[in-house]
Design an enzyme around this catalytic site. Structure first.
Site, PDB file in Angstrom:
ATOM      1  N   HIS A  61       0.850  -1.211   0.000  1.00 55.00           N
ATOM      2  CA  HIS A  61       0.000   0.000   0.000  1.00 55.00           C
ATOM      3  C   HIS A  61       0.874   1.244   0.000  1.00 55.00           C
ATOM      4  O   HIS A  61       1.060   1.851   1.052  1.00 55.00           O
ATOM      5  CB  HIS A  61      -0.903  -0.004   1.230  1.00 55.00           C
ATOM      6  CG  HIS A  61      -2.066   0.915   1.128  1.00 55.00           C
ATOM      7  ND1 HIS A  61      -2.068   2.190   1.618  1.00 55.00           N
ATOM      8  CD2 HIS A  61      -3.286   0.742   0.587  1.00 55.00           C
ATOM      9  CE1 HIS A  61      -3.249   2.766   1.416  1.00 55.00           C
ATOM     10  NE2 HIS A  61      -4.003   1.890   0.792  1.00 55.00           N
ATOM     11  N   ILE A  67       1.858   4.611   1.582  1.00 49.54           N
ATOM     12  CA  ILE A  67       0.929   5.464   2.327  1.00 49.54           C
ATOM     13  C   ILE A  67       0.213   4.584   3.350  1.00 49.54           C
ATOM     14  O   ILE A  67      -0.251   3.489   3.016  1.00 49.54           O
ATOM     15  CB  ILE A  67      -0.109   6.108   1.382  1.00 49.54           C
ATOM     16  CG1 ILE A  67       0.587   7.030   0.382  1.00 49.54           C
ATOM     17  CG2 ILE A  67      -1.159   6.885   2.168  1.00 49.54           C
ATOM     18  CD1 ILE A  67      -0.340   7.563  -0.701  1.00 49.54           C
ATOM     19  N   GLY A  70      -5.967   4.453   5.295  1.00 50.56           N
ATOM     20  CA  GLY A  70      -6.860   5.289   6.092  1.00 50.56           C
ATOM     21  C   GLY A  70      -7.545   4.532   7.211  1.00 50.56           C
ATOM     22  O   GLY A  70      -7.725   5.054   8.311  1.00 50.56           O
ATOM     23  N   VAL A  71      -7.935   3.285   6.950  1.00 48.14           N
ATOM     24  CA  VAL A  71      -8.606   2.518   7.993  1.00 48.14           C
ATOM     25  C   VAL A  71      -7.675   2.282   9.190  1.00 48.14           C
ATOM     26  O   VAL A  71      -8.140   2.195  10.328  1.00 48.14           O
ATOM     27  CB  VAL A  71      -9.168   1.174   7.468  1.00 48.14           C
ATOM     28  CG1 VAL A  71     -10.262   1.410   6.455  1.00 48.14           C
ATOM     29  CG2 VAL A  71      -8.084   0.300   6.891  1.00 48.14           C
ATOM     30  N   GLU A  75      -8.136   3.334  13.003  1.00 46.59           N
ATOM     31  CA  GLU A  75      -7.889   2.339  14.050  1.00 46.59           C
ATOM     32  C   GLU A  75      -6.932   2.886  15.107  1.00 46.59           C
ATOM     33  O   GLU A  75      -7.131   2.670  16.307  1.00 46.59           O
ATOM     34  CB  GLU A  75      -7.336   1.047  13.449  1.00 46.59           C
ATOM     35  CG  GLU A  75      -6.897   0.001  14.462  1.00 46.59           C
ATOM     36  CD  GLU A  75      -8.006  -0.585  15.321  1.00 46.59           C
ATOM     37  OE1 GLU A  75      -7.696  -1.118  16.400  1.00 46.59           O
ATOM     38  OE2 GLU A  75      -9.189  -0.519  14.921  1.00 46.59           O
TER      39      GLU A  75
END
Length: 161
Positions: A61, A67, A70-71, A75
Site C-alpha cells: 500500500h 501510504i 486510512g482505515v 484504528e
C-alpha cells in the site's frame, strides 16, 4: 490539547508502551499506539504512532508510494480512545475490550507516509459506563491528516467455548 485554563486538570502522561499494552489487548502488528504524551482523565488524550517503513502494510500500500491505509489511521485513533476510556473508567488490567459501534464524518486531509510521528488527539464527546462517543484528529507536524467521530462500546471479552 489542554488550554491551560483549568488548573485542576491533571495530566497523567506520558505513558510508555508497557502502560499502553496494559490498557489495550492489541499486540504487534495491530498495536498502533507507541506512547501517550498527555492523558487527561475524562477529557482527552494525545498519543503517538511512529510510522516506519518497516510496517507490513507498506509492502502493498502502495509499492513505490507507501501510504498508511486510512482505515489504520482511524484504528490508531480508536486505540488512543480505548486507552482514554479504559484509564478514565478505571478498567486497566480488567480485560475489558473497546469495540467500534460507528464511525462518522471521516475525512482524510493528507497522506501519512513512513518516517513521520502521527499525533493522535482524541477527546470524549459523550461518556457513559458502557458506550462512549469520541472526536479524533490525526496530525503530522501540527497539520491535520485525518479526522472523525466514532462511538465505541466497552464490553467483556468473548468467552471461550
Amino acid at each position: 490539547m489542554s488550554d491551560g485554563a483549568d488548573t485542576a486538570v491533571t495530566n497523567h502522561g506520558p505513558l510508555d508502551t508497557a502502560r499502553v499494552m496494559a490498557a489495550l489487548p492489541h499486540r504487534y502488528p495491530m498495536l498502533l499506539v507507541d506512547r501517550v504524551e498527555e492523558l487527561i482523565l475524562d477529557r482527552s488524550i494525545a498519543a503517538i504512532k511512529a510510522v516506519t517503513i518497516n510496517e507490513g502494510f507498506f509492502q502493498g500500500h502502495f509499492p513505490g508510494r507507501p501510504i498508511m491505509p486510512g482505515v489504520l489511521i482511524v484504528e490508531a485513533l480508536a486505540q488512543a480512545a480505548g486507552v482514554l476510556a479504559v484509564e478514565s473508567l478505571g478498567l486497566a488490567g480488567t480485560g475489558k475490550l473497546v469495540y467500534f459501534m460507528s464511525i462518522d464524518g471521516v475525512k482524510f486531509r493528507k497522506p501519512v507516509e513512513p518516517g513521520v510521528l502521527l499525533r493522535l488527539e482524541v477527546e470524549f464527546v459523550q461518556k457513559r459506563s458502557r458506550v462512549c462517543k469520541f472526536a479524533g484528529k490525526a496530525k503530522i507536524d501540527g497539520e491535520l491528516a485525518a479526522e472523525c467521530e466514532f462511538t465505541a462500546m466497552i464490553a467483556d471479552p468473548p468467552t471461550a467455548g
